[in-house]
Structures are given as C-alpha cells and as structure tokens.
Design a protein around this motif. Structure first.
Motif, PDB file in Angstrom:
ATOM      1  N   ALA A  95     -19.200  26.150 -11.188  1.00  0.00           N
ATOM      2  CA  ALA A  95     -17.981  25.927 -11.969  1.00  0.00           C
ATOM      3  C   ALA A  95     -17.917  24.476 -12.454  1.00  0.00           C
ATOM      4  O   ALA A  95     -17.623  24.207 -13.630  1.00  0.00           O
ATOM      5  CB  ALA A  95     -16.754  26.274 -11.134  1.00  0.00           C
ATOM      6  N   PRO A 119     -12.568  22.771 -10.780  1.00  0.00           N
ATOM      7  CA  PRO A 119     -12.902  24.186 -10.611  1.00  0.00           C
ATOM      8  C   PRO A 119     -11.708  24.907  -9.980  1.00  0.00           C
ATOM      9  O   PRO A 119     -11.076  24.382  -9.075  1.00  0.00           O
ATOM     10  CB  PRO A 119     -14.072  24.152  -9.629  1.00  0.00           C
ATOM     11  CG  PRO A 119     -13.838  22.926  -8.805  1.00  0.00           C
ATOM     12  CD  PRO A 119     -13.098  21.940  -9.673  1.00  0.00           C
ATOM     13  N   VAL A 120     -11.411  26.097 -10.467  1.00  0.00           N
ATOM     14  CA  VAL A 120     -10.234  26.822  -9.973  1.00  0.00           C
ATOM     15  C   VAL A 120     -10.641  28.217  -9.515  1.00  0.00           C
ATOM     16  O   VAL A 120     -11.114  29.020 -10.312  1.00  0.00           O
ATOM     17  CB  VAL A 120      -9.181  26.970 -11.093  1.00  0.00           C
ATOM     18  CG1 VAL A 120      -7.952  27.710 -10.569  1.00  0.00           C
ATOM     19  CG2 VAL A 120      -8.806  25.619 -11.660  1.00  0.00           C
ATOM     20  N   ASP A 134      -6.856  22.146  -5.896  1.00  0.00           N
ATOM     21  CA  ASP A 134      -5.889  22.595  -4.890  1.00  0.00           C
ATOM     22  C   ASP A 134      -4.934  21.504  -4.443  1.00  0.00           C
ATOM     23  O   ASP A 134      -4.237  21.674  -3.446  1.00  0.00           O
ATOM     24  CB  ASP A 134      -6.643  23.147  -3.680  1.00  0.00           C
ATOM     25  CG  ASP A 134      -7.547  22.106  -3.050  1.00  0.00           C
ATOM     26  OD1 ASP A 134      -7.652  20.987  -3.587  1.00  0.00           O
ATOM     27  OD2 ASP A 134      -8.161  22.409  -2.012  1.00  0.00           O
ATOM     28  N   GLU A 178      -6.139  29.760  -7.221  1.00  0.00           N
ATOM     29  CA  GLU A 178      -5.238  28.658  -6.860  1.00  0.00           C
ATOM     30  C   GLU A 178      -3.925  28.789  -7.622  1.00  0.00           C
ATOM     31  O   GLU A 178      -3.333  27.794  -8.037  1.00  0.00           O
ATOM     32  CB  GLU A 178      -5.874  27.294  -7.216  1.00  0.00           C
ATOM     33  CG  GLU A 178      -7.268  27.029  -6.672  1.00  0.00           C
ATOM     34  CD  GLU A 178      -7.294  26.705  -5.195  1.00  0.00           C
ATOM     35  OE1 GLU A 178      -6.232  26.756  -4.542  1.00  0.00           O
ATOM     36  OE2 GLU A 178      -8.392  26.422  -4.682  1.00  0.00           O
ATOM     37  N   ARG A 200      -3.696  21.050   2.470  1.00  0.00           N
ATOM     38  CA  ARG A 200      -3.539  22.124   1.499  1.00  0.00           C
ATOM     39  C   ARG A 200      -2.153  22.741   1.656  1.00  0.00           C
ATOM     40  O   ARG A 200      -1.762  23.106   2.757  1.00  0.00           O
ATOM     41  CB  ARG A 200      -4.600  23.185   1.755  1.00  0.00           C
ATOM     42  CG  ARG A 200      -5.087  23.860   0.509  1.00  0.00           C
ATOM     43  CD  ARG A 200      -6.055  24.959   0.914  1.00  0.00           C
ATOM     44  NE  ARG A 200      -7.222  25.026   0.032  1.00  0.00           N
ATOM     45  CZ  ARG A 200      -7.176  25.592  -1.168  1.00  0.00           C
ATOM     46  NH1 ARG A 200      -6.054  26.099  -1.632  1.00  0.00           N
ATOM     47  NH2 ARG A 200      -8.261  25.640  -1.898  1.00  0.00           N
ATOM     48  N   ASP A 238     -13.122  30.003 -12.024  1.00  0.00           N
ATOM     49  CA  ASP A 238     -14.335  30.563 -11.440  1.00  0.00           C
ATOM     50  C   ASP A 238     -14.094  31.994 -10.960  1.00  0.00           C
ATOM     51  O   ASP A 238     -14.205  32.288  -9.778  1.00  0.00           O
ATOM     52  CB  ASP A 238     -14.750  29.646 -10.277  1.00  0.00           C
ATOM     53  CG  ASP A 238     -16.082  30.045  -9.664  1.00  0.00           C
ATOM     54  OD1 ASP A 238     -16.843  30.766 -10.320  1.00  0.00           O
ATOM     55  OD2 ASP A 238     -16.339  29.635  -8.522  1.00  0.00           O
ATOM     56  N   LYS A 295      -5.520  29.250   0.177  1.00  0.00           N
ATOM     57  CA  LYS A 295      -6.364  29.068   1.370  1.00  0.00           C
ATOM     58  C   LYS A 295      -7.682  28.374   0.998  1.00  0.00           C
ATOM     59  O   LYS A 295      -8.154  28.484  -0.122  1.00  0.00           O
ATOM     60  CB  LYS A 295      -6.705  30.439   1.967  1.00  0.00           C
ATOM     61  CG  LYS A 295      -5.564  31.052   2.753  1.00  0.00           C
ATOM     62  CD  LYS A 295      -6.072  32.120   3.726  1.00  0.00           C
ATOM     63  CE  LYS A 295      -6.622  33.346   3.060  1.00  0.00           C
ATOM     64  NZ  LYS A 295      -5.651  34.336   2.647  1.00  0.00           N
ATOM     65  N   THR A 296      -8.276  27.705   1.982  1.00  0.00           N
ATOM     66  CA  THR A 296      -9.588  27.116   1.743  1.00  0.00           C
ATOM     67  C   THR A 296     -10.620  28.238   1.563  1.00  0.00           C
ATOM     68  O   THR A 296     -10.484  29.300   2.141  1.00  0.00           O
ATOM     69  CB  THR A 296     -10.019  26.176   2.884  1.00  0.00           C
ATOM     70  OG1 THR A 296     -11.355  25.752   2.629  1.00  0.00           O
ATOM     71  CG2 THR A 296      -9.987  26.871   4.235  1.00  0.00           C
ATOM     72  N   ASP A 342     -10.749  18.455  -7.154  1.00  0.00           N
ATOM     73  CA  ASP A 342     -10.384  19.814  -6.754  1.00  0.00           C
ATOM     74  C   ASP A 342      -9.071  20.222  -7.402  1.00  0.00           C
ATOM     75  O   ASP A 342      -8.239  19.382  -7.726  1.00  0.00           O
ATOM     76  CB  ASP A 342     -10.230  19.902  -5.232  1.00  0.00           C
ATOM     77  CG  ASP A 342     -11.563  20.106  -4.543  1.00  0.00           C
ATOM     78  OD1 ASP A 342     -12.554  20.374  -5.252  1.00  0.00           O
ATOM     79  OD2 ASP A 342     -11.603  20.000  -3.303  1.00  0.00           O
ATOM     80  N   ARG A 398     -20.561  27.036   5.766  1.00  0.00           N
ATOM     81  CA  ARG A 398     -21.051  26.281   4.629  1.00  0.00           C
ATOM     82  C   ARG A 398     -22.045  25.208   5.052  1.00  0.00           C
ATOM     83  O   ARG A 398     -22.973  24.877   4.319  1.00  0.00           O
ATOM     84  CB  ARG A 398     -19.895  25.624   3.870  1.00  0.00           C
ATOM     85  CG  ARG A 398     -20.424  24.733   2.758  1.00  0.00           C
ATOM     86  CD  ARG A 398     -19.436  24.463   1.690  1.00  0.00           C
ATOM     87  NE  ARG A 398     -18.326  23.672   2.186  1.00  0.00           N
ATOM     88  CZ  ARG A 398     -17.434  23.121   1.384  1.00  0.00           C
ATOM     89  NH1 ARG A 398     -17.508  23.300   0.109  1.00  0.00           N
ATOM     90  NH2 ARG A 398     -16.447  22.416   1.889  1.00  0.00           N
ATOM     91  N   GLN A 448      -5.515  18.780  -3.005  1.00  0.00           N
ATOM     92  CA  GLN A 448      -5.896  17.995  -1.822  1.00  0.00           C
ATOM     93  C   GLN A 448      -6.350  16.601  -2.251  1.00  0.00           C
ATOM     94  O   GLN A 448      -6.150  15.632  -1.546  1.00  0.00           O
ATOM     95  CB  GLN A 448      -6.993  18.709  -1.033  1.00  0.00           C
ATOM     96  CG  GLN A 448      -6.465  19.952  -0.327  1.00  0.00           C
ATOM     97  CD  GLN A 448      -7.372  20.377   0.825  1.00  0.00           C
ATOM     98  OE1 GLN A 448      -8.232  21.229   0.658  1.00  0.00           O
ATOM     99  NE2 GLN A 448      -7.188  19.782   1.983  1.00  0.00           N
TER     100      GLN A 448
HETATM  101  N1  UDP Z   1     -13.673  26.741  -5.759  1.00  0.00           N
HETATM  102  C1  UDP Z   1     -14.300  27.376  -6.832  1.00  0.00           C
HETATM  103  N2  UDP Z   1     -15.143  28.419  -6.593  1.00  0.00           N
HETATM  104  C2  UDP Z   1     -15.403  28.858  -5.329  1.00  0.00           C
HETATM  105  C3  UDP Z   1     -14.804  28.182  -4.245  1.00  0.00           C
HETATM  106  C4  UDP Z   1     -13.948  27.124  -4.494  1.00  0.00           C
HETATM  107  O1  UDP Z   1     -14.078  27.026  -7.982  1.00  0.00           O
HETATM  108  O2  UDP Z   1     -16.169  29.823  -5.178  1.00  0.00           O
HETATM  109  C5  UDP Z   1     -12.770  25.619  -6.025  1.00  0.00           C
HETATM  110  C6  UDP Z   1     -11.395  25.738  -5.389  1.00  0.00           C
HETATM  111  O3  UDP Z   1     -10.509  26.443  -6.239  1.00  0.00           O
HETATM  112  C7  UDP Z   1     -10.996  24.281  -5.221  1.00  0.00           C
HETATM  113  C8  UDP Z   1     -12.313  23.594  -4.936  1.00  0.00           C
HETATM  114  O4  UDP Z   1     -13.319  24.472  -5.434  1.00  0.00           O
HETATM  115  O5  UDP Z   1     -10.437  23.748  -6.404  1.00  0.00           O
HETATM  116  C9  UDP Z   1     -12.524  23.282  -3.468  1.00  0.00           C
HETATM  117  O6  UDP Z   1     -12.339  24.444  -2.694  1.00  0.00           O
HETATM  118  P1  UDP Z   1     -11.548  24.407  -1.311  1.00  0.00           P
HETATM  119  O7  UDP Z   1     -10.288  23.646  -1.456  1.00  0.00           O
HETATM  120  O8  UDP Z   1     -11.440  25.810  -0.817  1.00  0.00           O
HETATM  121  O9  UDP Z   1     -12.552  23.602  -0.385  1.00  0.00           O
HETATM  122  P2  UDP Z   1     -12.150  22.562   0.756  1.00  0.00           P
HETATM  123  O10 UDP Z   1     -11.237  21.534   0.151  1.00  0.00           O
HETATM  124  O11 UDP Z   1     -11.485  23.339   1.824  1.00  0.00           O
HETATM  125  O12 UDP Z   1     -13.478  21.987   1.165  1.00  0.00           O
END
Ligand code: UDP
Ligand code: MG
Length: 331
Positions: A82, A15-16, A101, A19, A205, A48, A209-210, A99, A216, A103
């Motif tokens: 997504a 899901p993107v 991003d 990014e 990351r 998304d 940004k997260t 993910d 959550r 990570q």
């Molecule tokens: N993401 C998405 N829709 C959203 C929020 C996040 O598709 O509304 C995607 C985001 O692009 C990433 C993944 O979900 O690829 C995880 O998000 P994030 O890295 O912000 O979460 P974290 O790793 O901090 O838990």
C-alpha cells in the motif's frame, strides 16, 4: 545550505486498512498541519482493500478537499504494498509515510521536513515513548531493531516506526517486497543516502484494531535475511557461495587424501571410518555450493539487466553554470 536542499512540494502517504473511525480525525489533523506548513502538499491515502466502509469515507474526503488523492487497491495487499502504491504516484520532492490510525502524529511532520533540509535523505521516526503492549509488540520490536541494526550496520532505535520522511529521489531506486518498508533507511543508506532519526510522538490506538501481533516478527527476520543478501552479496553471489564451497570442498579433499594414503600405503580398512563419510559429504557440499554460486551469478545478471539496475547511484552531476548538460565542453 545549498538551494537543492530546500524541499518544495510535499507528498504524504498513509495506508488504510479498515480504519473507518480514524479517517475523519486523520483528515482533520492532516489538513490542520498542512494549512500551517507554508509549502504545497498533497496527501495520498491508499485504501488497502478495506471492507468496513473506509472506502466510501475516503472518497468523501477526496470530494471535499482537492489536496487529497485516494488510491483504492483491488484487495488487501499489505502495508508495504500500500505504501509502495502511494510512493509510485507521489509527486513531491519530499515524501512522508504515516499510519492512518492516528498512532503517529502529523504535527511531527514540519520538524521532519526541517531535518531533511539539513541535508538528510531519510529521517526515520523514533517512538521513544511507544504506546503499545510490551510483551507482544515492544519487546519483539526491540530485539528486531537490535538485529536489523547489527546486520545492516545502520543503527536506528525504531525501524518499525511508520512515520518517516524521504527525499523522493532516494525512493526511486528502492523496490519493496514483503515487510520491507521498514528497511528503506538501511537500503537508502547503502545506496549512499544520508540517514538520521528523530524522536516522534506516539499515541495509543483509539479506533479499530491493530493488524499485527507477535507473528510479524518472524516475517521481519526473514526479510532481514533477504535484505542482507541483496545488500552485500546479490551482485557477487559466487564470492559468497564459492568461498564456503571452496573451504568445504578443500577440507573434504584433504581428508579424502589422508584416507587414501592410509588405505593405499598402509593397507588400513576404510569400511569402519566415519571420516570417510564426512569427507564425501564435504566434497559434495563444496561442489553444490560452488555450482549454486555460479547459477546465482547468472540469476544476478538477469536480475540487474532486466531491471536496468545500475550497480551504483549518483548523488548529482556538477557542470559549469550555463553549460548544456548533454553538450560536449566547448560546443
Ligand atoms: N495497514 C494496511 N494494510 C494491512 C495492514 C495494515 O494498509 O494489511 C495499515 C493500517 O491501516 C495502518 C498501518 O498500516 O494505517 C499500520 O497498521 P497497524 O496500526 O495495525 O500496525 P501497528 O501500529 O499496530 O504496528
Ligand atoms: Mg498502529
């Protein structure tokens, strides 16, 4: 190992959401991993509702490399939706969610596929050395994992890890809402799937940004309540509501009986007895709970029948080699 366990085609879903700077590095690391994978693979990147130019960059990738498919959602629907959009068009026998991003590390994917081939239906990543903030992310996540493990009975260290591998058939039956992608292992397990976890890499990351913070966790806990209800009670709500309703109503009735006896046979006044209010409250609550259970029973029937949802799931049906699947023995 039986031949059915071999995973042929692989679908990778990411899901993107905003990014833009991660997209090319993501493309490169996925492409590199796929080149050495030794099996056919496709990548489905789900945009998304990004507003930062991710869309154009994603389309460039689809243009460049035919293994990449881009699904653009109409607006931001959230990570679970997504991923779900990706699952719906994935054609592989194995499906990996990751993910976008960077990570998670695509380099972990081959080992996850190998685990699936050991006979598992779900391989859940465990970010043992997680590179996120402690107070706002790792601590609440630790508590959530403990709680989810307790409630579902499926003990995993890291429900929140997006990097997970599934056999496509287990995904067919799970419907995702809210923040529910994280509960798939538990849902799959309760549908009879074999679930395991595997330590995976995790990186800080670098770009962007997260999308999440502390808030959550509350959403996750509420979803857990739904999951628990769906898993244990959804097909027999009256058993739950009826039990509590019966208990409450029963105690209330006994208490009321006791007060009535006192009033009728011993002439004791009831006006100043708090027990009377308690008895009335318990009887009313009991009646309410039982009626709620009955209504829920009706709802549950609509729910299962409307979706043609069976109350069981089949792993496989064995018939003699050469026999026609739908034929009658001896035909
Ligand atoms: N993401 C998405 N829709 C959203 C929020 C996040 O598709 O509304 C995607 C985001 O692009 C990433 C993944 O979900 O690829 C995880 O998000 P994030 O890295 O912000 O979460 P974290 O790793 O901090 O838990
Ligand atoms: Mg992330």
């Amino acid at each position: 190992m039986v031949s059915e366990d071999i995973v042929g085609r692989v679908s990778i879903i990411a899901p993107v959401y905003n990014e833009v700077d991660s997209i090319y590095p993501l493309y490169e690391s996925l492409a590199k991993m796929m080149d050495g994978l030794g099996r056919p693979a496709e990548v489905i990147l789900v945009n998304d509702g990004s507003t930062d130019g991710s869309a154009e960059r994603l389309d460039e990738i689809a243009e460049k490399d035919e293994r990449f498919t881009i699904v653009h959602l109409r607006r931001n629907f959230g990570q679970t939706a997504a991923i779900s959009a990706g699952f719906d068009i994935a054609r592989g026998e194995a499906v990996i969610a990751i993910d976008a991003d960077l990570q998670n590390d695509p380099a972990d994917i081959p080992a996850m596929l190998a685990k699936l081939e050991e006979g598992y239906d779900v391989v859940s990543g465990w970010r043992k050395h997680r590179k996120d903030k402690w107070l706002t992310r790792r601590l609440p996540s630790g508590i959530a994992n403990w709680l989810i493990s307790r409630v579902t009975g499926v003990h995993l260290h890291d429900y929140g890890c997006s990097l997970k591998a599934y056999r496509a058939e287990v995904l067919k039956d799970v419907k995702l809402y809210g923040e529910m992608h994280r509960f798939i292992p538990a849902l799959a397990y309760l549908a009879g799937g074999r679930v395991t976890e595997m330590v995976v890499r995790h990186h800080p990351r670098i770009h962007g940004k997260t999308k999440y913070g502390l808030s959550r966790t509350l959403g996750v806990v509420l979803d857990l309540a739904t999951v628990k209800f769906l898993l244990t009670y959804a097909s027999r709500p009256l058993q739950v509501f009826g039990r509590w309703g019966g208990l409450m109503g029963g105690i209330g009735f006994l208490l009321a009986l006791y007060l009535t006896v006192q009033k009728v046979f011993f002439g004791m006044a009831l006006a100043n007895r708090p027990a009377l209010i308690l008895a009335v409250l318990m009887i009313l609550t009991g009646v309410q709970l039982i009626s709620m259970g009955l209504i829920a029973e009706l709802q549950a029937r609509t729910y299962y029948e409307a979706q043609d949802k069976p109350i069981y799931t089949v792993r496989y049906v064995k018939i003699k080699e050469g026999r026609i699947r739908n034929g009658f023995p001896g035909d």
